[in-house]
Design an enzyme around this catalytic site. Structure first.
Site, PDB file in Angstrom:
ATOM      1  N   ASN A  42      -3.323 -13.217  -3.242  1.00 60.77           N
ATOM      2  CA  ASN A  42      -2.401 -14.350  -3.061  1.00 60.77           C
ATOM      3  C   ASN A  42      -2.387 -14.793  -1.599  1.00 60.77           C
ATOM      4  OD1 ASN A  42      -0.804 -14.728  -5.726  1.00 60.77           O
ATOM      5  ND2 ASN A  42      -0.832 -12.506  -5.407  1.00 60.77           N
ATOM      6  N   GLU A  46      -5.498 -17.070  -4.693  1.00 56.96           N
ATOM      7  CA  GLU A  46      -4.455 -17.744  -5.468  1.00 56.96           C
ATOM      8  C   GLU A  46      -3.483 -18.457  -4.525  1.00 56.96           C
ATOM      9  OE1 GLU A  46      -2.557 -15.030  -8.085  1.00 56.96           O
ATOM     10  OE2 GLU A  46      -4.428 -14.351  -9.035  1.00 56.96           O
ATOM     11  N   GLU A  79       0.667 -14.643 -17.214  1.00 49.98           N
ATOM     12  CA  GLU A  79       1.227 -13.523 -16.465  1.00 49.98           C
ATOM     13  C   GLU A  79       2.458 -12.978 -17.181  1.00 49.98           C
ATOM     14  OE1 GLU A  79       0.543 -14.104 -11.824  1.00 49.98           O
ATOM     15  OE2 GLU A  79       1.781 -15.712 -12.644  1.00 49.98           O
ATOM     16  N   GLU A 105      -5.655  -7.962  -9.457  1.00 55.22           N
ATOM     17  CA  GLU A 105      -4.888  -8.744  -8.476  1.00 55.22           C
ATOM     18  C   GLU A 105      -4.302  -7.784  -7.461  1.00 55.22           C
ATOM     19  OE1 GLU A 105      -1.105 -11.843  -8.028  1.00 55.22           O
ATOM     20  OE2 GLU A 105      -1.725 -11.154 -10.031  1.00 55.22           O
TER      21      GLU A 105
END
Length: 814
Positions: free
Chosen positions: A635, A667, A754, A580
């Site tokens: 994101n 995301e 997470e 990520e």
């Protein structure tokens, strides 16, 4: 007969019925009626005509009345049985008709006046004309012997002629005042009685004393000559009467038609119209009657003073040709209706008649009041608006004389979420109800204003500050924290309040507003649903925030931003399956700045689009060279969806960097679907068509709804770190995690946990069936170079399948 002759009344009756031929008497009466009728028609015409035409009609009236009296007398004399030949001298006969014409003419002229004395004089003059004509005519009679008179009956005849003439004038004048179109039959009958009553009473007073026959003088008018003269006079009267009747009928028809036209014209007018005679109402059109609330003129008050109590009637002449003036009209319901008056004269100059144009200005007044209200009040809530607030605060501070004035700035916590979830109609109802509660909580003596959106302000004076301001803030917060029932929905919001006090916190209205806003910002930043007083340090914090915002926009050009990566592990395969991308800001003076601090600032300053595009480009450029199976997660902020060019931006970046779109995972948070669900879903579908996977991040932290998975098929859902943190001590958090894992399994979606920080958490997640995890237990975020073994070498050699956290950390580069 002798007995009858002894009494005056009997003498008159004897004279009529026994000494006259009744057939000829009837003719005389008919001629008299016709003459009287014609006379009154002509007199009314005299009233209508001006100048010389009036004089002509007056002469005609005098001629008809005088000749009518004369003809009546001499026809009646033809009916008299004198038992001897009777003739008439020319001089007295002509004088008699001339006297009758002149005196009655003078009488009609006097009757035109409205003064009572002149009306009495008119009746006396006309009566004198009748009597003078009779006795002068009798004096010109030639017969054997002579005539003597009974004084009492002579006096009676004079009284009859005067009194009945005056009565005839009074009757006609009264009927004319009521309606000028009424024919004068009652007055005609009374005047006929005056003429005939006087004649036969005078004949009753006469006593014929016969003497020796003598030859008639030369030129005397004999019975045959009298008949011809009377016939000529009668025909003249008939002709004039016929012309007068035709003219009167024509005038009546024209007057009626004209009145009808005027009435129709007046009734067609939008404005109300009144015709007045002095202070009396004569006519009114439909518009006026409707405005005043009356169905007919007969129901309407006849006095202007009753209709317009506040109007000075003495000033009506002064209002002619002036500007419209406002006054109040009293309606039938007793209500005062605001109207505008315009006055114009009507008819002859100085006649005292006016036309009043009456304009109903209720709607105009109400519209002006509405406009004034809208100019100073909020349309939705009815509270004073920002302009009123600013004026009131400035005036209050100016008049305070160093007394303390508290300003409370407040807004609703969670209002935007209510708008997003339930729609703007419910949001509007919430604002209306919140405004009502706010007014009730504040009470009298304080100004409550809506500044816009869900922002309000309260100005409190005349109290012990700051203690009373704090008490009021607590009361407001408690009131607005209570649930709202809106369209069968129970809605909860909170309230944050910022307070600044004059003169301790500011010396001007603008500074007081700014400092109260700073206090409000502090209350919201600390979690909301609380009140905060202004402190000097808040200014420094706000300046620091502004400085950071300015430096944020320069940071890209200074290469202060970098991208760090956090691994994503697959528990079943025991491998790292992706990373990520996380944005980091390393300020040369401030040092490392947390994303939780600068990302909201970028969103508030509309800089998030440029920043988000830079992160996506950097991450895709690095990930393009990774081992084939490694995935990249980036994101997206909901604000990046607003411009509408996100799909094209992603397509361009993927093409320019050589990134395989099937390895890219974008995301989004559920807030994106709350704001503009239709637009967001359309963009997400376009992104999926590129081969990109879409994940829902931080599921469960907001207004989570299973309907999101119905409107859009997500590829992955990420359980927020707050649930993982509490899962071992909070059964509800553990139950939510299990539910999300079950939901992912049922919908064939991957589920990522997470924030995994302990091996106990990892073990529990494996027991619950979670297959993918992220967190410090696996690895802290860092530059991609820290994970070189993972991204460049085969990952199977780095992890042992089925082992716990230690091999995973070693594979991450520790």
């Amino acid at each position: 007969m002798v007995l009858l002759q002894g009494l005056p009344m009997e003498r008159v009756l004897t004279c009529i019925f026994f000494e006259h031929d009744l057939r000829i008497v009837a003719i005389a009466a008919v001629i008299c009626v016709l003459a009287c009728f014609t006379t009154f028609l002509l007199v009314e015409q005299v009233r209508r005509e001006p100048g010389r035409q009036r004089l002509a009609w007056l002469c005609a009236a005098a001629f008809v009345s005088g000749t009518g009296i004369w003809a009546t007398h001499f026809i009646a004399m033809l009916a008299y049985r004198a038992h001897a030949d009777v003739a008439y001298e020319v001089g007295p006969t002509l004088l008699s008709i001339l006297v009758a014409i002149v005196l009655t003419g003078v009488g009609w002229w006097l009757s035109l006046s409205d003064r009572p004395v002149r009306n009495v004089a008119a009746g006396f003059t006309v009566g004198a004309g009748i009597s003078a004509m009779h006795y002068i005519g009798m004096d010109g009679m030639i017969m054997p012997g002579h005539v003597s008179y009974a004084p009492d009956l002579v006096v009676a005849s004079l009284v009859i002629s005067v009194v009945l003439s005056f009565a005839a004038l009074v009757i006609r004048k009264r009927r004319v005042v009521r309606n000028s179109l009424i024919l004068p039959w009652p007055a005609t009958a009374m005047f006929t009685l005056a003429i005939c009553g006087m004649h036969f009473t005078g004949m009753g007073a006469a006593k014929m004393v016969h003497g020796p026959a003598e030859p008639l003088p030369t030129g005397a008018i004999t019975g045959q000559g009298l008949t011809v003269a009377v016939t000529v006079m009668a025909l003249a009267i008939l002709a004039i009467g016929l012309v007068a009747v035709i003219a009167e009928r024509k005038l009546q028809r024209q007057a009626a038609e004209e009145e009808q036209r005027l009435s129709s014209f007046a009734n067609a007018a939008i404005e109300g119209l009144l015709l007045t005679d002095g202070a009396n109402v004569k006519k009114a059109n439909k518009s006026f009657l409707e405005t005043a609330g009356y169905s007919d003129l007969t129901d309407c008050p006849a006095s202007l003073a009753e209709l317009f109590p506040a109007l000075d009637l003495q000033q009506l002449p002064a209002m002619i040709d002036g500007t419209p003036s406002e006054c109040e009209l009293m309606t039938s319901a007793g209500a005062a209706c605001p109207v505008e008056l315009l006055v114009r004269p009507f008819g002859r100059a100085n006649a005292g008649m006016f036309v009043l144009a009456v304009r109903d200005i209720r709607e105009r007044k109400e519209a002006a009041a509405r406009i004034a209200h809208l100019a100073y009040h909020d349309v939705l809530t009815g509270l004073p608006n920002r302009a009123v607030f600013a004026d009131h605060l400035a005036a209050t501070l100016e008049q305070s004389e160093r007394r303390r004035v508290a300003l409370l700035c407040l807004d609703l916590d969670g209002f935007k979420a209510v708008n997003d979830l339930y729609g703007h109609p419910v949001g509007d109802e919430l604002l209306i109800e919140a405004s009502r509660r706010l007014r009730d909580a504040v009470g009298e003596g304080c100004l409550v204003a809506r500044l816009g959106g869900d922002e309000f302000a309260v100005v409190q004076t005349g109290a012990h500050q700051p203690r009373h301001a704090g008490n009021l803030a607590d009361k407001i917060i408690a009131t607005l924290n209570e649930p709202f029932l809106l369209q069968d929905q129970s809605v909860r919001v909170g309230c944050s309040v910022g307070i600044a006090v004059y003169p301790a916190d500011a010396r001007s209205a603008s500074d007081l507003i700014k400092n109260a806003d700073l206090a409000l910002y502090r209350a919201k930043s600390e979690g909301g649903r609380m009140a905060r007083f202004y402190e000097a340090a808040m200014d420094e914090a706000m300046r620091d925030r502004r400085d950071m915002e300015a430096e944020l926009k320069l940071a890209l050009g200074r290469d202060e931003f970098s991208v760090h990566y956090q691994p994503l592990a697959d528990l079943e395969a025991g491998t790292i399956i992706g990373f990520e991308a996380l944005l980091r800001w390393d300020h040369p003076v401030r040092g490392a700045i947390s994303p939780e601090e600068f990302i909201p600032l970028a969103e508030e300053s509309n800089y998030i689009e440029a920043l988000g595009e830079w992160v996506l480009r950097q991450a895709c450029a690095e990930a393009a060279g990774w081992q084939g199976g490694l995935r990249l997660s980036v994101n997206l902020s909901p604000l990046q969806f607003i411009p509408g060019n996100l799909v094209e931006t992603v397509r361009r970046i993927v093409a320019e960097t050589g990134m395989d779109p099937h390895r890219l995972d974008l995301e989004v948070t559920e807030g994106l679907l709350i704001r503009e669900p239709d637009k967001a879903v359309e963009i997400l579908r376009e992104l999926k068509k590129l081969g990109i996977q879409i994940s829902m991040d931080d599921f469960g932290t907001g207004y989570s709804s299973l309907s999101y998975f119905r409107v859009f098929p997500f590829d992955k859902v990420k359980i927020d770190r707050s649930f993982v943190h509490d899962m071992l001590v909070n059964p509800q958090a553990r139950a939510i995690i299990r539910s999300v894992i079950g939901l992912g399994r049922g919908l064939e979606m991957s589920v990522v946990a997470e924030g995994v920080e302990t091996e106990e958490q990892l073990a529990a997640l494996k027991i619950d069936g979670c297959t993918q995890v992220q967190g410090y237990l696996i690895s802290r975020p860092g530059p991609i170079a820290h994970f070189e073994r993972v991204v460049l070498e085969p990952r199977t050699a780095a992890l042992e399948k089925g082992r716990s956290g230690k091999p995973l950390r070693k594979a991450a580069g520790e």
